[in-house]
Design a protein around this motif. Structure first.
Motif, PDB file in Angstrom:
ATOM      1  N   ILE A  27     -10.882  -0.688   5.987  1.00  0.00           N
ATOM      2  CA  ILE A  27     -10.333  -0.434   4.651  1.00  0.00           C
ATOM      3  C   ILE A  27      -9.005  -1.175   4.445  1.00  0.00           C
ATOM      4  O   ILE A  27      -8.935  -2.159   3.707  1.00  0.00           O
ATOM      5  N   LYS A  28      -7.941  -0.725   5.118  1.00  0.00           N
ATOM      6  CA  LYS A  28      -6.616  -1.268   4.797  1.00  0.00           C
ATOM      7  C   LYS A  28      -6.524  -2.768   5.009  1.00  0.00           C
ATOM      8  O   LYS A  28      -6.070  -3.505   4.137  1.00  0.00           O
ATOM      9  N   MET A  70      -4.450   3.808  -2.591  1.00  0.00           N
ATOM     10  CA  MET A  70      -5.896   3.812  -2.371  1.00  0.00           C
ATOM     11  C   MET A  70      -6.440   5.222  -2.592  1.00  0.00           C
ATOM     12  O   MET A  70      -5.977   6.170  -1.971  1.00  0.00           O
ATOM     13  N   TRP A 108      -6.468   1.982  -6.598  1.00  0.00           N
ATOM     14  CA  TRP A 108      -7.750   1.319  -6.332  1.00  0.00           C
ATOM     15  C   TRP A 108      -8.695   2.322  -5.702  1.00  0.00           C
ATOM     16  O   TRP A 108      -8.358   3.001  -4.732  1.00  0.00           O
ATOM     17  N   LEU A 116      -9.133  -3.578   1.294  1.00  0.00           N
ATOM     18  CA  LEU A 116      -7.911  -3.693   0.493  1.00  0.00           C
ATOM     19  C   LEU A 116      -7.333  -5.107   0.577  1.00  0.00           C
ATOM     20  O   LEU A 116      -7.006  -5.728  -0.441  1.00  0.00           O
ATOM     21  N   ALA A 166       0.864  -1.182   0.000  1.00  0.00           N
ATOM     22  CA  ALA A 166       0.000   0.000   0.000  1.00  0.00           C
ATOM     23  C   ALA A 166       0.897   1.226   0.000  1.00  0.00           C
ATOM     24  O   ALA A 166       1.726   1.389   0.891  1.00  0.00           O
ATOM     25  N   LEU A 184      -9.334   7.431  -1.709  1.00  0.00           N
ATOM     26  CA  LEU A 184     -10.356   7.369  -0.657  1.00  0.00           C
ATOM     27  C   LEU A 184     -11.373   8.496  -0.765  1.00  0.00           C
ATOM     28  O   LEU A 184     -12.271   8.600   0.053  1.00  0.00           O
ATOM     29  N   LEU A 192     -11.322   3.005  -3.411  1.00  0.00           N
ATOM     30  CA  LEU A 192     -12.047   2.465  -2.261  1.00  0.00           C
ATOM     31  C   LEU A 192     -12.865   3.574  -1.592  1.00  0.00           C
ATOM     32  O   LEU A 192     -13.207   3.501  -0.412  1.00  0.00           O
TER      33      LEU A 192
END
Lengths: 364, 395
Positions: A105-106, A32, A71, A110, A6, A34, A73
């Protein structure tokens, strides 16, 4: 192993990814996204969410010679982290959005997507150590550098997520060492400033963000005897332990500063009192997550905020609830905060604070 | 890493050997084509011969050719230059008509003009194949033709490959005196492109899409077409597009277009057959994949195939294919690195969810049956995995 690194665009995640590459893993960088709103992308001061940060992450991936993807998210982030942030404040509690991001999330959205795509682990730039015992058990420990230690915000992930996590920076002696390593590796983010603000709150103005999202809800500020001592524009904007920004009309009888003792969302009141009244030594919490099976009664140290000092405690565990009795009292323990329990450097588990009290008061 | 299978020729395609040779030969010589001395004259000769060559390959006159830095600049020059020139002539002509499936190099300047210069933007609808709705254009022109400053409809769509009905577009626009521009970046080398025969007023071409060098393009602008300059300076290119010309880039660009156009009668049918194999193979391997763009291959670019894969995220598919050595594209641009559902698919009526699972495979002059076979062999596992990951994101 196939490792998803990440990449926030900051120095820590870039060096962590570099170390994963060095360790011989097949590493792919993922940034990510967000937030979808452009103005939030454009604000570059918050360390991970701007276009510049995405560009820095890509540049780092290019230097490391690994593939790079973004990504989106943002939907999950809004529905979990931001929604939780708002509803917790509205309910008079004090959320930690970084904990919720790690939970939802992480090390959830993810990680799940990564695993589904064939990755074995997610690598981040968090400062924490994973210790593998002889029997294969994995333990989460504090980072070598106590000043950077982030085990507090990671404890929520629990053992299954930990099994698929990688924190290559856990044994770095200091952030300066990370920066020097980044510079030596030719990573242009080596001198990038650290980020402290909540990533989705522009300008660090949490109260302004809450007011914009929750609206104005005027009410009374009262002392612990119920006497009205001031007014507020929304009880949600206050945090237990808060001293500044109360704007009380007249000084307290004893002339000492007053602090927020509690928030009562039902009657929209903020209760204030002296520093003494803030002191608690029993904290109850629920939604516990444990690394291994805890004993019902255990000696430990506990921490209630990200940069808080650990306090010796005795914990009683029942189901997914836990009650800790502190050796020394703590000030400013708020419902909603994460309570993390340690055995030395090892994380035992974490739970969410529901209430706190002073044992002496309760006994009387 | 296995051998790379390159299925993203619509993004850029390998340079043709002749273009590489022309570039490297010319790069060893010095001379500014605007200079009057011998070196300048030699460079100018190369530039003008390139102009003649490009014009000949595309059915244009040499004087139609305005060199640019690429397709995007040519599109910007067309949209802005035509609008400003038309409005100067007749201030009531403020409407910019563009198809909803244009490339961003046309769409974004059109949006920009609407935001900053008082233009009125009209997005013309397309059908479910991505083909312009000619009736809607006719209706727009019947009602507001007198206010139209320009009309821009691409020769062929870069994502789903749909060929556009330019004959009808041109004849409708003529009735109302509306200049027509077409972005033909994807068409050259794939279908016959004849600027004069098309009746277009302006047309964009690009070098690197046909095997030429990056940083080259041209706007073919019919002589006499009033075009306001966008880039001012030394007055090169009829004063419409200033900037020192690079003889080496231009001779290479012209060589590539010449070769691509000359080879097209042989190459295009060969690639079209491969593409048909690819489409059949993909649909057999992943039965619920949906071919987007016209099913009738005569109505789409011969090098293009485009699918949506239900339940998959395009970026998951891309990653999984990439890690298997297969390079493709979602076909649409990112916003700040975040994949967005394609405006082309949305304009075709594809819902946002389905549009997220888009993948474009574009073939080119170096494509082989092995490339197609590798894709078809790899795809089922990739789609299964992407589908699982797509569900993992939904909690």
């Amino acid at each position: 192993m196939r490792v998803l690194a990440a990449l926030s665009g900051g120095v820590d995640s870039a060096v962590a990814a570099a170390r994963a590459v060095d360790a011989g893993h097949d590493v792919v960088g993922v940034h990510m996204a967000l937030s979808r709103t452009r103005d939030q992308f454009r604000t570059g001061s918050r360390g991970c969410c701007s276009i510049e940060d995405a560009g820095d992450a890509r540049r780092a991936a290019d230097v490391l010679g690994i593939p790079y993807y973004v990504w989106d998210l943002s939907e999950q982030f809004e529905q979990t982290v931001v929604a939780d942030f708002l509803s917790e404040y509205e309910a008079g509690r004090t959320p930690n959005p970084c904990v919720r991001c790690n939970e939802h999330i992480k090390f959830a959205a993810l990680l799940d997507k990564a695993v589904a795509l064939g990755f074995d682990a997610v690598c981040t730039g968090h400062y924490a150590r994973i210790v593998v015992r002889d029997d294969g058990t994995r333990e989460l420990h504090r980072a070598l550098d106590a000043a950077k230690d982030q085990s507090y915000v990671l404890a929520v992930m629990g053992p299954e997520r930990l099994a698929r996590s990688m924190f290559p920076l856990g044994d770095v002696p200091s952030k300066e060492v990370t920066r020097a390593e980044a510079a030596a590796r030719g990573l242009s983010v080596s001198a990038k400033p650290d980020s402290y603000d909540i990533c989705f709150v522009a300008d660090g103005d949490t109260q302004g963000f809450l007011r914009a999202r929750l609206g104005s809800q005027p009410g009374d500020i009262v002392d612990s005897d119920g006497e009205v001592v001031g007014e507020h524009d929304g009880a949600y904007a206050y945090t237990v332990g808060q001293r500044r920004g109360l704007a009380l009309g007249r000084p307290a009888a004893d002339g000492k500063p007053r602090y927020v003792l509690s928030i009562e969302p039902v009657n929209n009141r903020v209760v204030v009192g002296s520093a003494d009244e803030l002191l608690v030594d029993v904290v109850a919490a629920d939604r516990a997550v444990w690394f291994g099976t805890p004993s019902a009664d255990l000696e430990c140290s506990v921490q209630v905020r990200a940069h808080g000092v650990p306090v010796a405690a005795r914990a009683r565990v029942a189901g997914d609830s836990v009650e800790v009795t502190l050796a020394d009292g703590l000030r400013g323990v708020a419902p909603g905060q994460s309570l993390v329990l340690f055995d030395g450097t090892r994380v035992l588990g974490q739970a969410t604070v529901t209430s706190s009290r002073r044992a002496a008061v309760a006994a009387s | 890493m296995p051998v790379t299978v390159y299925l993203d020729h619509a993004a850029t395609t390998p340079m043709l050997p002749g273009a590489v040779r022309a570039l490297t030969d010319e790069m060893t010589r010095t001379g500014n084509p605007s200079s009057l001395h011998g070196s300048g004259r030699a460079a100018r000769r190369v530039v003008e011969e390139s102009r003649e060559s490009l014009a000949a390959a595309l059915g244009a006159r040499p004087s139609d050719v305005l060199w640019t830095s690429g397709g995007t600049e040519a599109d910007n020059l067309a949209v802005k230059g035509l609008f400003w020139a038309r409005r100067r002539e007749d201030p009531t002509r403020r409407r910019i008509l563009v198809s909803a499936v244009e490339h961003h190099a046309v769409l974004d300047p059109a949006f920009w003009m609407a935001e900053h210069t008082g233009a009125e933007l009209v997005l013309l609808p397309v059908d479910s194949d991505g083909v312009l709705d000619v009736d809607a254009l006719r209706d727009e022109l019947d009602r507001h033709g007198e206010q139209a400053a320009l009309l821009s409809v691409m020769w062929a769509n870069n994502e789903v490959g749909a060929l556009q009905p330019l004959d009808e577009v041109v004849s409708l626009a003529r009735r109302y005196g509306v200049p027509v521009h077409a972005d033909a970046v994807q068409a050259v080398g794939q279908v016959p492109v004849d600027f004069a025969a098309s009746g277009l007023d302006a047309m964009t071409v690009s070098g690197h899409k046909v095997g030429g060098p990056g940083g080259t393009g041209a706007l073919l602008a019919r002589r006499g077409l009033d075009l306001m300059p966008v880039q001012h300076g030394g007055g090169q290119e009829r004063g419409v597009r200033s900037g020192t010309l690079d003889a080496a880039l231009l001779v290479s660009f012209a060589a590539a277009v010449d070769e691509a156009v000359a080879a097209r009668p042989v190459v295009a049918p060969r690639i079209a057959a491969l593409r048909d194999e690819l489409v059949a193979g993909v649909l057999a391997a992943v039965p619920d994949a949906q071919l987007r763009g016209p099913v009738d291959t005569a109505r789409r670019l011969p090098f293009n195939a485009h699918f949506t894969f239900p339940g998959c995220e395009g970026d998951s598919l891309l990653y999984l294919l990439d890690s298997a050595g297969i390079e493709a594209s979602t076909g649409s641009a990112c916003q700040a690195g975040v994949p967005r559902p394609s405006h082309v698919l949305l304009a075709m009526g594809v819902d946002e969810h389905d549009a997220r699972g888009a993948l474009r495979f574009s073939l080119g002059h170096t494509s082989s049956a092995d490339d197609v076979a590798a894709l078809v062999a790899t795809l089922p596992a990739v789609v299964d995995r992407a589908r699982a990951a797509g569900l993992a994101g939904v909690r």
